[in-house]
Design an enzyme around this catalytic site. Structure first.
Site, mmCIF file in Angstrom:
data_model
loop_
_atom_site.group_PDB
_atom_site.id
_atom_site.type_symbol
_atom_site.label_atom_id
_atom_site.label_comp_id
_atom_site.label_asym_id
_atom_site.label_seq_id
_atom_site.Cartn_x
_atom_site.Cartn_y
_atom_site.Cartn_z
ATOM 1 N N LEU A 48 5.134 79.218 42.439
ATOM 2 C CA LEU A 48 5.365 79.070 41.013
ATOM 3 C C LEU A 48 6.827 78.713 40.733
ATOM 4 C CD1 LEU A 48 4.015 80.947 38.142
ATOM 5 C CD2 LEU A 48 6.460 81.318 38.531
ATOM 6 N N HIS A 49 7.022 77.846 39.773
ATOM 7 C CA HIS A 49 8.365 77.476 39.339
ATOM 8 C C HIS A 49 8.277 76.977 37.898
ATOM 9 C CE1 HIS A 49 6.448 74.002 41.225
ATOM 10 N NE2 HIS A 49 7.140 73.249 40.392
#
Length: 173
Positions: A124-125
């Site tokens: 995730l980013h």
């Protein structure tokens, strides 16, 4: 087909394919574990639970990624400290980009899962993308080409200068 010159992409691809560490693991984990290579990796800031890096395939000049050091696929799997630092860092990025590049607006978001458009779905980013009035012109529509008006190195230098001035020494790793 139109071709646009973007030399930083070829350097990244060559390094990634030659560097065993990048090939065998998550690119974001690799970058997170290499604080001595921040300039080379376009990392502009490191916090306690995440770091901020320039997107090597930007939608716009100054497109930033906020990446947890820990590989997590889903937002709800982040620790509360990671969630809080992510929110605080979005605010920091908006301020830094405003000071360095003077955009007219921002897109901010997280793509969770391939179905939502995540290019790297296993880590995730968040994206913080500066926008300018008129930055979407005929090129992407008519020619399927996006023109980025400044080199990654020049944008990195502007952002690092602002981050260095705006960040107290005790708030970075």
């Amino acid at each position: 087909m139109q071709r646009m010159w973007s030399p930083w992409r070829s350097r990244h691809i060559e390094r990634a394919s030659a560097d065993e560490h990048y090939v065998k693991s998550d690119i974001f984990v690799s970058i997170g574990q290499q604080p001595g290579r921040d300039e080379e990796n376009f990392v502009i800031w490191r916090g306690d639970t995440l770091y901020v890096v320039m997107n090597l395939y930007p939608y716009n000049n100054g497109h930033l990624l906020l990446v947890p050091f820990r590989a997590v696929e889903r937002y709800e799997n982040l620790h509360r400290e990671e969630q809080f630092e992510l929110a605080e860092t979005i605010d920091r990025c908006v301020r830094w980009l405003t000071m360095a590049l003077e955009p007219d607006g921002f897109n901010i978001g997280i793509n969770i899962g391939v179905a939502a458009g995540a290019g790297i779905s296993n880590h995730l980013h968040a994206h913080v993308i500066p926008r300018w009035s008129g930055d979407t012109n005929f090129m992407p529509v008519a020619a399927d080409v996006k023109v980025i008006p400044e080199s990654m190195e020049d944008t990195y230098a502007k952002l690092r200068a602002v981050v260095t001035r705006a960040t107290p020494p005790d708030s970075t790793r």
